[in-house]
Design a protein around this motif. Structure first.
Motif, PDB file in Angstrom:
ATOM      1  N   GLU A  24       0.837  -1.184   0.000  1.00 60.48           N
ATOM      2  CA  GLU A  24       0.000   0.000   0.000  1.00 60.48           C
ATOM      3  C   GLU A  24       0.879   1.244   0.000  1.00 60.48           C
ATOM      4  O   GLU A  24       2.009   1.224   0.495  1.00 60.48           O
ATOM      5  N   VAL A  25       0.338   2.320  -0.558  1.00 61.67           N
ATOM      6  CA  VAL A  25       1.011   3.614  -0.568  1.00 61.67           C
ATOM      7  C   VAL A  25       0.024   4.662  -0.089  1.00 61.67           C
ATOM      8  O   VAL A  25      -1.107   4.738  -0.595  1.00 61.67           O
ATOM      9  N   ILE A  26       0.435   5.468   0.877  1.00 63.88           N
ATOM     10  CA  ILE A  26      -0.434   6.507   1.436  1.00 63.88           C
ATOM     11  C   ILE A  26      -0.339   7.757   0.569  1.00 63.88           C
ATOM     12  O   ILE A  26       0.758   8.249   0.274  1.00 63.88           O
ATOM     13  N   ILE A  27      -1.500   8.271   0.160  1.00 59.07           N
ATOM     14  CA  ILE A  27      -1.569   9.519  -0.596  1.00 59.07           C
ATOM     15  C   ILE A  27      -2.748  10.334  -0.064  1.00 59.07           C
ATOM     16  O   ILE A  27      -3.512   9.885   0.788  1.00 59.07           O
ATOM     17  N   VAL A  32      -3.959   4.351  -0.110  1.00 60.63           N
ATOM     18  CA  VAL A  32      -4.664   4.609   1.151  1.00 60.63           C
ATOM     19  C   VAL A  32      -4.754   6.129   1.290  1.00 60.63           C
ATOM     20  O   VAL A  32      -3.746   6.826   1.137  1.00 60.63           O
ATOM     21  N   PHE A  33      -5.938   6.639   1.585  1.00 59.89           N
ATOM     22  CA  PHE A  33      -6.147   8.079   1.581  1.00 59.89           C
ATOM     23  C   PHE A  33      -6.099   8.663   2.993  1.00 59.89           C
ATOM     24  O   PHE A  33      -6.828   8.223   3.889  1.00 59.89           O
ATOM     25  N   VAL A  34      -5.221   9.663   3.161  1.00 64.21           N
ATOM     26  CA  VAL A  34      -5.095  10.404   4.415  1.00 64.21           C
ATOM     27  C   VAL A  34      -5.351  11.872   4.106  1.00 64.21           C
ATOM     28  O   VAL A  34      -5.006  12.370   3.023  1.00 64.21           O
ATOM     29  N   ASP A  35      -5.912  12.588   5.047  1.00 66.20           N
ATOM     30  CA  ASP A  35      -6.407  13.944   4.830  1.00 66.20           C
ATOM     31  C   ASP A  35      -5.284  14.955   4.610  1.00 66.20           C
ATOM     32  O   ASP A  35      -4.115  14.723   4.942  1.00 66.20           O
ATOM     33  N   ILE A  36      -5.679  16.102   4.052  1.00 64.72           N
ATOM     34  CA  ILE A  36      -4.769  17.213   3.794  1.00 64.72           C
ATOM     35  C   ILE A  36      -4.910  18.262   4.890  1.00 64.72           C
ATOM     36  O   ILE A  36      -5.769  18.170   5.766  1.00 64.72           O
ATOM     37  N   CYS A  39      -1.401  15.994   5.533  1.00 71.47           N
ATOM     38  CA  CYS A  39      -1.191  16.555   6.864  1.00 71.47           C
ATOM     39  C   CYS A  39      -0.289  15.619   7.686  1.00 71.47           C
ATOM     40  O   CYS A  39      -0.647  14.454   7.891  1.00 71.47           O
ATOM     41  N   PRO A  40       0.854  16.087   8.180  1.00 69.65           N
ATOM     42  CA  PRO A  40       1.739  15.210   8.961  1.00 69.65           C
ATOM     43  C   PRO A  40       1.084  14.645  10.214  1.00 69.65           C
ATOM     44  O   PRO A  40       1.296  13.476  10.555  1.00 69.65           O
ATOM     45  N   GLN A  41       0.277  15.459  10.911  1.00 69.46           N
ATOM     46  CA  GLN A  41      -0.372  14.975  12.129  1.00 69.46           C
ATOM     47  C   GLN A  41      -1.391  13.877  11.820  1.00 69.46           C
ATOM     48  O   GLN A  41      -1.460  12.862  12.531  1.00 69.46           O
ATOM     49  N   LYS A  42      -2.141  14.066  10.746  1.00 68.17           N
ATOM     50  CA  LYS A  42      -3.137  13.057  10.390  1.00 68.17           C
ATOM     51  C   LYS A  42      -2.468  11.802   9.821  1.00 68.17           C
ATOM     52  O   LYS A  42      -2.983  10.691  10.009  1.00 68.17           O
ATOM     53  N   LEU A  43      -1.343  11.994   9.155  1.00 66.39           N
ATOM     54  CA  LEU A  43      -0.581  10.835   8.697  1.00 66.39           C
ATOM     55  C   LEU A  43      -0.109  10.012   9.889  1.00 66.39           C
ATOM     56  O   LEU A  43      -0.262   8.780   9.913  1.00 66.39           O
ATOM     57  N   ARG A  44       0.457  10.677  10.877  1.00 67.09           N
ATOM     58  CA  ARG A  44       0.961   9.963  12.053  1.00 67.09           C
ATOM     59  C   ARG A  44      -0.168   9.271  12.801  1.00 67.09           C
ATOM     60  O   ARG A  44      -0.040   8.118  13.238  1.00 67.09           O
ATOM     61  N   GLN A  45      -1.315   9.949  12.927  1.00 67.89           N
ATOM     62  CA  GLN A  45      -2.435   9.340  13.638  1.00 67.89           C
ATOM     63  C   GLN A  45      -2.960   8.123  12.903  1.00 67.89           C
ATOM     64  O   GLN A  45      -3.286   7.097  13.528  1.00 67.89           O
ATOM     65  N   TRP A  46      -3.024   8.202  11.569  1.00 67.16           N
ATOM     66  CA  TRP A  46      -3.499   7.039  10.819  1.00 67.16           C
ATOM     67  C   TRP A  46      -2.542   5.862  11.010  1.00 67.16           C
ATOM     68  O   TRP A  46      -2.981   4.718  11.187  1.00 67.16           O
ATOM     69  N   LEU A  47      -1.256   6.134  10.985  1.00 71.50           N
ATOM     70  CA  LEU A  47      -0.280   5.065  11.172  1.00 71.50           C
ATOM     71  C   LEU A  47      -0.367   4.482  12.577  1.00 71.50           C
ATOM     72  O   LEU A  47      -0.322   3.258  12.764  1.00 71.50           O
ATOM     73  N   LEU A  48      -0.519   5.337  13.580  1.00 75.07           N
ATOM     74  CA  LEU A  48      -0.661   4.847  14.954  1.00 75.07           C
ATOM     75  C   LEU A  48      -1.875   3.935  15.097  1.00 75.07           C
ATOM     76  O   LEU A  48      -1.826   2.910  15.790  1.00 75.07           O
ATOM     77  N   ASP A  49      -2.958   4.291  14.435  1.00 74.31           N
ATOM     78  CA  ASP A  49      -4.212   3.559  14.588  1.00 74.31           C
ATOM     79  C   ASP A  49      -4.270   2.281  13.737  1.00 74.31           C
ATOM     80  O   ASP A  49      -5.047   1.374  14.060  1.00 74.31           O
ATOM     81  N   ASN A  50      -3.485   2.219  12.672  1.00 69.28           N
ATOM     82  CA  ASN A  50      -3.741   1.182  11.676  1.00 69.28           C
ATOM     83  C   ASN A  50      -2.586   0.257  11.347  1.00 69.28           C
ATOM     84  O   ASN A  50      -2.789  -0.742  10.637  1.00 69.28           O
ATOM     85  N   LEU A 102       8.741  13.802   6.785  1.00 69.75           N
ATOM     86  CA  LEU A 102       9.891  12.909   6.828  1.00 69.75           C
ATOM     87  C   LEU A 102      10.054  12.299   8.217  1.00 69.75           C
ATOM     88  O   LEU A 102      10.337  11.096   8.345  1.00 69.75           O
ATOM     89  N   ALA A 103       9.857  13.099   9.255  1.00 64.26           N
ATOM     90  CA  ALA A 103       9.989  12.581  10.624  1.00 64.26           C
ATOM     91  C   ALA A 103       8.971  11.476  10.892  1.00 64.26           C
ATOM     92  O   ALA A 103       9.295  10.451  11.510  1.00 64.26           O
ATOM     93  N   VAL A 104       7.740  11.654  10.440  1.00 69.06           N
ATOM     94  CA  VAL A 104       6.708  10.634  10.644  1.00 69.06           C
ATOM     95  C   VAL A 104       7.073   9.358   9.878  1.00 69.06           C
ATOM     96  O   VAL A 104       6.975   8.242  10.405  1.00 69.06           O
ATOM     97  N   CYS A 105       7.488   9.516   8.628  1.00 64.27           N
ATOM     98  CA  CYS A 105       7.827   8.339   7.822  1.00 64.27           C
ATOM     99  C   CYS A 105       8.994   7.575   8.430  1.00 64.27           C
ATOM    100  O   CYS A 105       8.983   6.334   8.473  1.00 64.27           O
ATOM    101  N   GLN A 106       9.986   8.267   8.920  1.00 63.38           N
ATOM    102  CA  GLN A 106      11.129   7.602   9.541  1.00 63.38           C
ATOM    103  C   GLN A 106      10.721   6.886  10.822  1.00 63.38           C
ATOM    104  O   GLN A 106      11.243   5.808  11.141  1.00 63.38           O
ATOM    105  N   GLU A 107       9.783   7.455  11.561  1.00 68.42           N
ATOM    106  CA  GLU A 107       9.318   6.830  12.808  1.00 68.42           C
ATOM    107  C   GLU A 107       8.705   5.453  12.535  1.00 68.42           C
ATOM    108  O   GLU A 107       8.871   4.528  13.341  1.00 68.42           O
TER     109      GLU A 107
END
Length: 384
Positions: free
Chosen positions: A90-93, A113-117, A125-136, A172-177
């Motif tokens: 999967e690729v997040i966009i 996979v769709f994450v909000d702007i 949005c970096p915060q929404k990207l991180r939250q989606w990753l934390l949850d999923n 970048l920080a979220v992706c590296q995490e």
């Protein structure tokens, strides 16, 4: 209600009817380079213009390597393939992008996979990207895995929407995490800068487009940008049908793509590159003039993000609501002005309705309110 805006647009493009949303600026230099290319007979996938065009793109973007392709979608697909995107991934966009961003993922057999702007720059949005990753997701032996689909989450492909840079440091920080690759869809962002640096230096690679409606054009065309020599060599090989070098034998060592930009298109691009700085300066000036024109109009002009310099590929305004948006579009059409709403959000298209997604409230709100305004460089640039 919008008379001042319409009169301003018509003054910028007095010779056009209708006024295009974004048209290429072509002149005698382009004719000269195309004629020289035709006379050389090198009009297909080999020729000196390709190498010179690629070098010019490297110099403009401060990248070590550029691999020219037949279009921006091909550049995306080639880059994704080299990044390990396949049927089990999967690729997040973001959903707020042109359909090619998602199509390139599907061409690899993978799933978007769709994450909000965020509203400030219309990018993911970096915060929404991180939250989606934390949850999923969970990280299993260094591999990021979606707990619902059990597929690998290989990358986040961020989009620099309308030329406005996304928040690259935070992404970048979220992706590296989470051990996810950060990739850049810069189809619209040639010339845009993030914290003083041309976009494309945070992700593993960036794809750009030279379609007829972009800031400069090769007719059709795109490119992959990278600073990694080994990666660039593999991209060039795979995009050239994976043909192995030999004095006379024609052989291929893997399944490759016929994605190379023809030399005749590169000739056009070389001429366009010579105009680039003048085009960019004119488009940034046009954006400032739009901003001044719209003061007190009730329309919110979409500005470049803080600490960024946008190429303002497409200027945009935010209306009060969808009713005002549709009214602006209708009246603009009656004045022969090509105003356009944002793209249909990707998760609303039939082929992507079943894709996984987070809450997309901001993307939904922006799509209901946004209108793109005519944004071509003006004719005087040809005299610069």
């Amino acid at each position: 209600m919008f008379d001042d805006l319409f009169e301003f647009i018509q003054r910028q493009y007095p010779a056009e009817a209708p006024v295009a949303l974004h048209r290429p600026l072509l002149g005698e230099l382009e004719k000269q380079y195309l004629a020289e290319c035709i006379d050389s007979t090198f009009v297909s996938s080999v020729g000196p213009d390709i190498a010179e065009f690629e070098q010019g793109i490297c110099e403009l973007t401060d990248h070590r390597y550029a691999i020219a392709t037949v279009n921006g979608t091909a550049a995306l697909q080639l880059g994704l393939t080299l990044s390990g995107v396949d049927a089990g991934s999967e690729v997040i966009i973001q959903p707020f992008t042109f359909v090619a961003t998602a199509n390139a993922i599907r061409y690899c057999g993978a799933n978007p996979v769709f994450v909000d702007i965020e509203s400030r720059n219309l990018g993911i949005c970096p915060q929404k990207l991180r939250q989606w990753l934390l949850d999923n997701v969970e990280v299993q032996q260094g591999v990021c895995v979606n707990k619902t689909s059990n597929r690998r989450v290989v990358a986040c492909l961020c989009m620099h929407t309308f030329g406005h840079p996304s928040r690259m440091d935070e992404l970048l920080a979220v992706c590296q995490e989470f051990g996810v690759l950060l990739l850049e869809d810069g189809a619209e962002a040639l010339g845009s800068r993030y914290r003083g640096e041309h976009v494309g230096h945070h992700g593993d690679w960036m794809a750009i487009s030279f379609n007829g409606n972009k800031i400069i054009t090769t007719g059709g065309g795109g490119a992959l940008l990278s600073n990694d020599e080994s990666w660039a060599q593999r991209a060039k090989h795979l995009g050239s049908t994976a043909k192995t070098p030999h004095p006379w034998e024609t052989s291929h060592d893997q399944l490759g793509f016929n994605f190379r930009l023809p030399n005749i298109n590169a000739a056009l691009g070389r001429a366009q590159l010579q105009r680039f700085q003048a085009i960019l300066a004119d488009k940034r000036q046009l954006a400032r003039q739009y901003q001044q024109c719209l003061q007190g109009s009730g329309l919110e002009f979409v500005l470049e993000p803080d600490a960024c310099e946008s190429n303002y590929w497409l200027n945009a305004v935010l209306c009060r609501d969808q009713k005002q948006r549709d009214h602006l579009l209708q009246l603009g059409g009656e004045q022969q002005l090509q105003l356009r709403p944002a793209w249909t959000l990707l998760h609303r298209l039939p082929m992507y309705r079943d894709c996984l997604r987070g809450d997309l409230a901001t993307a939904e709100a922006m799509a209901m309110r946004l209108v793109n305004l005519p944004s071509s460089a003006r004719a005087g640039v040809l005299d610069a």
